[in-house]
Design an enzyme around this catalytic site. Sequence first.
Site, PDB file in Angstrom:
ATOM      1  CG  ASN A 189      14.616  -2.152  25.474  1.00  0.00           C
ATOM      2  OD1 ASN A 189      14.779  -3.045  24.651  1.00  0.00           O
ATOM      3  ND2 ASN A 189      13.422  -1.820  25.950  1.00  0.00           N
ATOM      4  CB  THR A 197       5.059 -10.633  16.099  1.00  0.00           C
ATOM      5  OG1 THR A 197       5.694 -10.171  17.278  1.00  0.00           O
ATOM      6  CG2 THR A 197       3.561 -10.335  16.246  1.00  0.00           C
ATOM      7  CG  ASP A 198       8.565 -12.080  19.930  1.00  0.00           C
ATOM      8  OD1 ASP A 198       7.993 -11.051  19.524  1.00  0.00           O
ATOM      9  OD2 ASP A 198       9.740 -12.056  20.379  1.00  0.00           O
ATOM     10  CE  LYS A 236      -3.553   1.954   3.122  1.00  0.00           C
ATOM     11  NZ  LYS A 236      -4.151   1.743   4.459  1.00  0.00           N
ATOM     12  CG  HIS A 273       7.285  -1.424  27.780  1.00  0.00           C
ATOM     13  ND1 HIS A 273       8.320  -0.577  28.095  1.00  0.00           N
ATOM     14  CD2 HIS A 273       7.753  -2.215  26.777  1.00  0.00           C
ATOM     15  CE1 HIS A 273       9.353  -0.837  27.328  1.00  0.00           C
ATOM     16  NE2 HIS A 273       9.027  -1.834  26.523  1.00  0.00           N
ATOM     17  CE  LYS A 327       1.563  -9.733  12.541  1.00  0.00           C
ATOM     18  NZ  LYS A 327       1.730  -9.645  11.040  1.00  0.00           N
ATOM     19  CB  ALA A 372      -4.923  -7.534  20.275  1.00  0.00           C
TER      20      ALA A 372
END
Length: 339
Positions: free
Chosen positions: A252, A127-128, A34, A279, A157, A155
Amino acid sequence: MRILVTGAAGFIGGNYVLFRLENYPGDTIVSLDKLTYAGNLENLASVMDDPRHQFVKGDIADSNLVEELFDAQDKRFDAVINFAAESHVDRSIDNPDIFLKTNTFGAFTLLEAVRRHGAGMFIQVSTDEVYGSLGLDDPSFTETTTIDPSSPYSASKASADFMALSYYRTYQIPVIVTRCSNNYGSYQFPEKLIPLFINNLLNDKQVPIYGSGENTRDWIHVRDHCGAINLILEKGKSGDVYNIGGQCEKKNIEIADHLIEMMGKDKSMKKFVTDRPGHDFRYSMDISKMESELGWRPAVKFEDGLKETVDWYKNNRAWLEKVTSGAYRGYYDKMYKNR
Ligand code: NAD
Ligand code: TYD
């Protein structure tokens, strides 16, 4: 093979198209995208004039367009690989609507086309994040871990995964769902952690670390993800789910430290900012199914892959400047200015 690749102008889809045509010279690919803010035809520049490749601009959730695309083929596709998605968690918190439309309804639209026209295989690239969040000492996600998504992104996915698997059970269309951990590498849009940090450091700007920086992700180089998908396409079992991961968990804050060191900056470049709502604390992948059934393991060492990625962004400043001009500035201010 004749493959339909959706989301082909994005990060992973684009890398996949280039990787596939390089390694399978007899293949032909139709790319459908797209061209949202995350899609960029420059990612496919090297194959735009390749007779084995055709690009179609369009929305996977547009059933008329998808139907016309399938109708226009002389033969059915040997594989449909659905990479197309709204892929950024922070944007899904801000505007969940488009995530449902693209990620869930879009996958359904493609599945319907495959139901009507047939295809050798439908791969739903997932995805995990659909498994939710782990604590520090929890065991890694396996393919049978309960689906427990936290964000509108994950959610949407998870819904697509369920829809795809339901089409296998109900209509016997060949479907495989792949669930991969966090990818990094060339052509990743600088809204995600690694390219955003690289871009900021290249511009002498601080890197925004959400919360304490203790949140942990499993990192895989995009080439390893693409290789795993090829193997699954060749040898995977229809109706199954396959976890793909890099066996490389990093906090991170560790990523920030690595990049700061690699790019010759100092610790003052770290800025702790307000955390992301909902998170997920940690993702960790059990890849023993990929290892035992398909003999696959990730090959790229994180330090090498990260160095290669930093070099790619350094050597492609024009690409980076183009994607960070215009709408990106507004996005960055909105997300980070008063954080
Ligand atoms: P990306 O955001 O870089 O690219 C997504 C691409 O999809 C873009 O080219 C965009 O234009 C296109 N697109 C968006 N909406 C569309 C629509 N309605 N119709 C057609 N095209 C559309 O995303 P990415 O990081 O390359 O992720 C690709 C896939 O892999 C996604 O399904 C994502 O959920 C999954 N995934 C990503 C990661 C990661 O770390 N990036 C990890 C695991 C799984
Ligand atoms: P991200 O790249 O958005 O991937 P995901 O949330 O899908 O795993 O984020 C990776 C991790 O980095 C996640 O824990 C959130 C964190 N993060 C920051 O600390 N700062 C940032 O600016 C971004 C984009 C992410």
